[in-house]
Design an enzyme around this catalytic site. Structure first.
Site, PDB file in Angstrom:
ATOM      1  N   TYR A 174       0.287  -7.258   4.296  1.00 29.22           N
ATOM      2  CA  TYR A 174       1.527  -6.750   3.687  1.00 29.22           C
ATOM      3  C   TYR A 174       2.350  -7.879   3.068  1.00 29.22           C
ATOM      4  O   TYR A 174       2.787  -7.790   1.917  1.00 29.22           O
ATOM      5  CB  TYR A 174       2.350  -6.021   4.758  1.00 29.22           C
ATOM      6  CG  TYR A 174       3.606  -5.400   4.224  1.00 29.22           C
ATOM      7  CD1 TYR A 174       3.556  -4.233   3.475  1.00 29.22           C
ATOM      8  CD2 TYR A 174       4.846  -5.989   4.455  1.00 29.22           C
ATOM      9  CE1 TYR A 174       4.714  -3.665   2.975  1.00 29.22           C
ATOM     10  CE2 TYR A 174       6.012  -5.425   3.955  1.00 29.22           C
ATOM     11  CZ  TYR A 174       5.942  -4.268   3.217  1.00 29.22           C
ATOM     12  OH  TYR A 174       7.088  -3.709   2.712  1.00 29.22           O
ATOM     13  N   SER A 231       9.782  -7.517  -0.830  1.00 29.45           N
ATOM     14  CA  SER A 231      10.187  -7.437   0.583  1.00 29.45           C
ATOM     15  C   SER A 231      10.618  -8.816   1.074  1.00 29.45           C
ATOM     16  O   SER A 231      10.169  -9.827   0.531  1.00 29.45           O
ATOM     17  CB  SER A 231       9.001  -6.959   1.421  1.00 29.45           C
ATOM     18  OG  SER A 231       9.279  -7.078   2.799  1.00 29.45           O
TER      19      SER A 231
HETATM   20  N1  LIG Z   1      10.792   0.685   5.082  1.00 28.88           N
HETATM   21  C1  LIG Z   1      11.079  -0.618   5.102  1.00 28.88           C
HETATM   22  O1  LIG Z   1      11.694  -1.138   6.048  1.00 28.88           O
HETATM   23  C2  LIG Z   1      10.678  -1.491   3.923  1.00 28.88           C
HETATM   24  C3  LIG Z   1      11.089  -2.832   3.912  1.00 28.88           C
HETATM   25  C4  LIG Z   1      10.774  -3.633   2.819  1.00 28.88           C
HETATM   26  C5  LIG Z   1      10.077  -3.094   1.738  1.00 28.88           C
HETATM   27  N2  LIG Z   1       9.690  -1.793   1.773  1.00 28.88           N
HETATM   28  C6  LIG Z   1       8.957  -1.276   0.608  1.00 28.88           C
HETATM   29  O2  LIG Z   1       9.681  -0.229   0.013  1.00 28.88           O
HETATM   30  C7  LIG Z   1       8.773   0.673  -0.652  1.00 28.88           C
HETATM   31  C8  LIG Z   1       9.059   2.105  -0.215  1.00 28.88           C
HETATM   32  O3  LIG Z   1       8.982   2.147   1.182  1.00 28.88           O
HETATM   33  P1  LIG Z   1       9.393   3.433   2.040  1.00 28.88           P
HETATM   34  O4  LIG Z   1       9.842   2.954   3.370  1.00 28.88           O
HETATM   35  O5  LIG Z   1      10.245   4.346   1.235  1.00 28.88           O
HETATM   36  O6  LIG Z   1       7.939   4.041   2.258  1.00 28.88           O
HETATM   37  P2  LIG Z   1       7.461   5.548   2.464  1.00 28.88           P
HETATM   38  O7  LIG Z   1       6.214   5.454   3.288  1.00 28.88           O
HETATM   39  O8  LIG Z   1       8.580   6.419   2.932  1.00 28.88           O
HETATM   40  O9  LIG Z   1       7.088   5.961   0.953  1.00 28.88           O
HETATM   41  C9  LIG Z   1       5.978   5.438   0.293  1.00 28.88           C
HETATM   42  C10 LIG Z   1       5.754   6.261  -0.958  1.00 28.88           C
HETATM   43  O10 LIG Z   1       4.606   5.718  -1.625  1.00 28.88           O
HETATM   44  C11 LIG Z   1       3.729   6.803  -1.949  1.00 28.88           C
HETATM   45  N3  LIG Z   1       2.348   6.322  -2.001  1.00 28.88           N
HETATM   46  C12 LIG Z   1       1.606   5.787  -0.994  1.00 28.88           C
HETATM   47  N4  LIG Z   1       0.345   5.498  -1.448  1.00 28.88           N
HETATM   48  C13 LIG Z   1       0.337   5.843  -2.759  1.00 28.88           C
HETATM   49  C14 LIG Z   1      -0.647   5.800  -3.785  1.00 28.88           C
HETATM   50  N5  LIG Z   1      -1.890   5.343  -3.565  1.00 28.88           N
HETATM   51  N6  LIG Z   1      -0.312   6.248  -5.016  1.00 28.88           N
HETATM   52  C15 LIG Z   1       0.938   6.723  -5.274  1.00 28.88           C
HETATM   53  N7  LIG Z   1       1.904   6.802  -4.354  1.00 28.88           N
HETATM   54  C16 LIG Z   1       1.592   6.375  -3.116  1.00 28.88           C
HETATM   55  C17 LIG Z   1       3.935   7.845  -0.868  1.00 28.88           C
HETATM   56  O11 LIG Z   1       3.532   9.115  -1.347  1.00 28.88           O
HETATM   57  C18 LIG Z   1       5.453   7.740  -0.691  1.00 28.88           C
HETATM   58  O12 LIG Z   1       6.091   8.522  -1.695  1.00 28.88           O
HETATM   59  C19 LIG Z   1       7.372   0.183  -0.298  1.00 28.88           C
HETATM   60  O13 LIG Z   1       6.875  -0.636  -1.323  1.00 28.88           O
HETATM   61  C20 LIG Z   1       7.607  -0.668   0.945  1.00 28.88           C
HETATM   62  O14 LIG Z   1       6.625  -1.667   1.106  1.00 28.88           O
HETATM   63  C21 LIG Z   1       9.967  -0.974   2.831  1.00 28.88           C
END
Ligand SMILES: NC(=O)c1ccc[n+]([C@@H]2O[C@H](COP(=O)([O-])OP(=O)(O)OC[C@H]3O[C@@H](n4cnc5c(N)ncnc54)[C@H](O)[C@@H]3O)[C@@H](O)[C@H]2O)c1
Length: 267
Positions: A172, A158
């Site tokens: 985070y 990130s």
């Molecule tokens: N959304 C943003 O703006 C953003 C920005 C930077 C980085 N990210 C990173 O991108 C990645 C995906 O984010 P997203 O927005 O698609 O999130 P999201 O919340 O839509 O999806 C998260 C996924 O992780 C799974 N998950 C959560 N806990 C789990 C566990 N214990 N075991 C297995 N699976 C688990 C959930 O089932 C889901 O499929 C994450 O690592 C997040 O930190 C997101």
């Protein structure tokens, strides 16, 4: 040592980025980013193992992915559990014979000022984002090493892993900085096996999680002002980066944190 040789024919984009018949394991596949990458890899002929803790969403996604003409295997797995991760990798290999690409997309976003934060909340973020990534990389790399054909591992970092922030990112941000370091150190450990390990570091992108922040114009400006390209990403913006890091186009790229952030970390 003989110099490696690549013919001009192998440099056409249809060969350089060719992923047809590869097998990818995606954790967090039912999330916004995981689903977009699953669809993006599927239309490029990649067979998919789809994993997360959301059984129903995984089943639906697997059906949709099969409709795109590739195989899909949905597997429930909590990435914080070593036995579940090992079981998931065993099932994936039993089903498809190999894993060429691992995309560790399971993640927890949590914002809380440290003085208000319980140790339990800190641990939850570390467990999913750091330990979960580590366990999946370890289990998949063991199989890749055994097969001896190399592979590509792509983690999700990130901008917060690079840039500190005052809005409660102690857990985070620290977890994502750890993912960046883990990515680089594993790249060094496994380079001799031709396993490349890289990370994608996104800026804020549209998802269920960020929709409330981004759909309110005044609030959104706070986030968008930091992004030189002036918009939040959409999950599909990351597919090109994943295809690049998974394919022969990046065969000399490892230990790299690829920012897909509209220019944030350039500043
Ligand atoms: N959304 C943003 O703006 C953003 C920005 C930077 C980085 N990210 C990173 O991108 C990645 C995906 O984010 P997203 O927005 O698609 O999130 P999201 O919340 O839509 O999806 C998260 C996924 O992780 C799974 N998950 C959560 N806990 C789990 C566990 N214990 N075991 C297995 N699976 C688990 C959930 O089932 C889901 O499929 C994450 O690592 C997040 O930190 C997101």
């Amino acid at each position: 040592m003989p110099q490696p040789h690549i013919t001009s024919n192998e440099l056409v984009t249809s060969k350089l980025f060719d992923l047809k018949g590869k097998v990818a394991l995606i954790t967090g596949a039912s999330g916004a980013l995981g689903m977009a990458v699953a669809r993006g890899l599927a239309v490029n002929g990649v067979n998919l193992v789809l994993s997360s803790v959301e059984k129903e969403a995984l089943q639906q996604l697997a059906e949709e992915i099969r409709g795109l003409g590739v195989k899909a295997l949905p597997l429930y797995c909590d990435v914080t559990s070593e036995s579940q991760v090992d079981g998931m990798v065993d099932e994936a290999v039993a089903g498809f014979g190999k894993i060429d690409i691992l995309f560790t997309c399971a993640g927890l976003a949590h914002r809380e000022l440290l003085v208000d934060q319980s140790l339990e909340n800190w641990r939850k973020v570390m467990d999913v984002n750091v330990q979960g990534t580590l366990l999946c990389c370890k289990a998949v790399a063991k199989d890749m090493i055994k097969r001896g054909e190399g592979g590509s591992i792509i983690t999700v970092g990130s901008v917060r892993g690079h840039h500190a922030h005052r809005d409660g990112y102690t857990g985070y941000g620290t977890s994502k900085a750890a993912v960046h370091y883990l990515t680089k150190t594993l790249a060094f450990e496994w380079a001799e096996h031709n396993i490349r390990v890289n990370s994608i570091a996104p800026c804020i992108f549209w998802s269920d999680l960020t929709e409330p922040m981004l759909s309110d114009d005044k609030n959104a400006q706070k986030y968008l002002a930091r992004i030189p390209l002036g918009r939040a990403a959409i999950p599909e913006d990351f597919v090109g980066a994943v295809v690049f890091l998974a394919s022969a186009a990046s065969s000399m790229v490892t230990a790299h944190i690829l920012s897909v952030d509209g220019g944030v970390v350039g500043g």
